[in-house]
Design an enzyme around this catalytic site. Structure first.
Site, PDB file in Angstrom:
ATOM      1  N   HIS A 104       0.830  -1.202   0.000  1.00 30.99           N
ATOM      2  CA  HIS A 104       0.000   0.000   0.000  1.00 30.99           C
ATOM      3  C   HIS A 104       0.871   1.261   0.000  1.00 30.99           C
ATOM      4  O   HIS A 104       2.073   1.178  -0.282  1.00 30.99           O
ATOM      5  CB  HIS A 104      -0.996  -0.052   1.155  1.00 30.99           C
ATOM      6  CG  HIS A 104      -1.630  -1.420   1.280  1.00 30.99           C
ATOM      7  ND1 HIS A 104      -2.604  -1.869   0.416  1.00 30.99           N
ATOM      8  CD2 HIS A 104      -1.363  -2.455   2.120  1.00 30.99           C
ATOM      9  CE1 HIS A 104      -2.920  -3.127   0.728  1.00 30.99           C
ATOM     10  NE2 HIS A 104      -2.177  -3.507   1.764  1.00 30.99           N
ATOM     11  N   GLU A 141      -2.077   0.256   8.033  1.00 32.97           N
ATOM     12  CA  GLU A 141      -1.193  -0.772   7.496  1.00 32.97           C
ATOM     13  C   GLU A 141      -0.061  -0.129   6.692  1.00 32.97           C
ATOM     14  O   GLU A 141       1.083  -0.597   6.741  1.00 32.97           O
ATOM     15  CB  GLU A 141      -1.998  -1.727   6.607  1.00 32.97           C
ATOM     16  CG  GLU A 141      -1.157  -2.856   6.027  1.00 32.97           C
ATOM     17  CD  GLU A 141      -1.926  -3.720   5.043  1.00 32.97           C
ATOM     18  OE1 GLU A 141      -3.123  -3.452   4.813  1.00 32.97           O
ATOM     19  OE2 GLU A 141      -1.312  -4.658   4.489  1.00 32.97           O
ATOM     20  N   HIS A 196       3.029  -6.789   4.669  1.00 33.15           N
ATOM     21  CA  HIS A 196       1.625  -6.456   4.905  1.00 33.15           C
ATOM     22  C   HIS A 196       1.231  -6.779   6.347  1.00 33.15           C
ATOM     23  O   HIS A 196       1.947  -7.479   7.067  1.00 33.15           O
ATOM     24  CB  HIS A 196       0.704  -7.262   3.967  1.00 33.15           C
ATOM     25  CG  HIS A 196       0.801  -6.865   2.533  1.00 33.15           C
ATOM     26  ND1 HIS A 196      -0.100  -6.013   1.945  1.00 33.15           N
ATOM     27  CD2 HIS A 196       1.720  -7.179   1.586  1.00 33.15           C
ATOM     28  CE1 HIS A 196       0.245  -5.820   0.677  1.00 33.15           C
ATOM     29  NE2 HIS A 196       1.357  -6.520   0.441  1.00 33.15           N
ATOM     30  N   GLU A 278       1.944 -11.474   5.822  1.00 34.87           N
ATOM     31  CA  GLU A 278       0.948 -10.776   6.631  1.00 34.87           C
ATOM     32  C   GLU A 278       1.405 -10.957   8.071  1.00 34.87           C
ATOM     33  O   GLU A 278       1.305 -12.042   8.638  1.00 34.87           O
ATOM     34  CB  GLU A 278      -0.447 -11.391   6.427  1.00 34.87           C
ATOM     35  CG  GLU A 278      -0.976 -11.343   5.000  1.00 34.87           C
ATOM     36  CD  GLU A 278      -1.607  -9.990   4.632  1.00 34.87           C
ATOM     37  OE1 GLU A 278      -1.574  -9.057   5.471  1.00 34.87           O
ATOM     38  OE2 GLU A 278      -2.126  -9.873   3.510  1.00 34.87           O
TER      39      GLU A 278
HETATM   40 ZN    ZN Z   1      -1.954  -5.338   2.732  1.00 31.40          ZN
END
Ligand code: ZN
Length: 314
Positions: A104, A141, A196, A278
């Site tokens: 992102h 995030e 992430h 993640e």
């Molecule tokens: Zn993400």
């Protein structure tokens, strides 16, 4: 968050522990832990933009007296000149290229038209990028991924690697997922890790590493990277467990911490070994307490980096 549509494959055997890996990392861990302990002692937390910027140019020797790795070299205090040049010239990863892909972009939410624009990911078309998730308290995030990426950059440069980020909060939005893959490909990266944190339901906890499935469609052909990416991912998962103490996800990967997907453009379009991680679930309060802790993020960066080092040293 790694976009919608999980595409889980059957559970994979747990293969975190490897004899040679343990031996190879034995020398690395004590120094690394020392760095973290120093960091924890000085009470660093938060995103600390100034500290992050200092660490990009001076490796483990920040220009402020409160940085994370300051007196780890000889115990006598900061030595910016030596730390900035010596490790990169002689480290075990000299000549290796690592691309870190912070998921992102903090500015994505200001550019909905641009980030919703579909791009070709081989199997189909998908939005350029997404805003990512956040904790219930609003820690995004995008901030998390950049912070972990900065910490990893410092650690990997100390090992002599050439490190490139796909974005450094230095552009208004993106890059799109196809460009993120292209950056790793064009850098001829020896390893790429996309950072992430997930946005799942409360009670869902733990980390998982996402591996590319075998895809051959349009511009996507992952067949050559499936095996090395799995090796990279297993090592990252193993070191992440060891350094952070976090458990593999209780909601994805069936307890292995590994999930294979064929729907992520950043993996489908990669021609070099690449995985996503993640690191935890931002929407769970216990995981959020970890993800918002600077000391924990240092451990996360340490674990991921050790996995990369292990992969690159073979
Ligand atoms: Zn993400």
């Amino acid at each position: 968050m790694s976009y919608a549509g999980p595409d889980f494959e059957p559970p994979q055997p747990r293969r975190f522990r490897r004899g040679p890996l343990t031996v190879a990392l034995a020398a690395l861990v004590p120094g690394a832990l020392l760095g973290w302990l120093v960091y924890a002692t000085v009470g660093g937390s938060g995103d600390g933009g100034a500290r992050d910027r200092a660490s990009t140019s001076a490796s483990a020797a920040p220009t402020t007296p409160t940085g994370p790795g300051e007196p780890t070299d000889d115990g006598k205090g900061p030595s910016p000149a030596a730390s900035a040049s010596a490790p990169a010239a002689s480290g075990p990863l000299k000549g290796k290229v690592v691309v870190i892909d912070p998921g992102h972009n903090p500015g994505n939410f200001r550019h909905p038209d641009e980030i919703n624009r579909p791009v070709d990911i081989g199997t189909n078309r998908k939005e350029c990028d997404t805003t990512g998730t956040s904790t219930d308290d609003g820690y995004t995030e995008a901030r998390f991924t950049l912070d972990v990426a900065h910490r990893m950059r410092t650690l990997l440069r100390e090992q002599g690697a050439t490190v490139k980020l796909t974005q450094d909060g230095d552009r208004p939005y993106g890059p799109c997922v196809d460009e993120r893959a292209r950056i790793g490909n064009e850098a001829k990266a020896d390893a790429v890790v996309s950072i992430h944190a997930d946005g799942s339901g409360a009670g869902n906890r733990g980390f998982h590493v996402i591996l590319p499935g075998s895809v051959r469609a349009g511009a996507a052909d992952t067949r050559a990277i499936v095996a090395p990416s799995r090796d990279l991912g297993e090592r990252v998962a193993g070191r992440f467990v060891a350094v952070t103490g976090s458990a593999p996800s209780n909601y994805a990967g069936d307890g292995t911490g590994l999930v294979t997907r064929k729907d992520l453009g950043g993996l489908n379009l990669s021609t070099v070994p690449k995985v996503f991680i993640e690191c935890g679930n931002m929407r769970d309060s216990k995981d959020a307490a970890l993800l918002t802790s600077g000391a924990w993020r240092q451990k996360a960066a340490q674990g991921i980096s050790e996995g990369i080092v292990s992969f690159l040293r073979g």
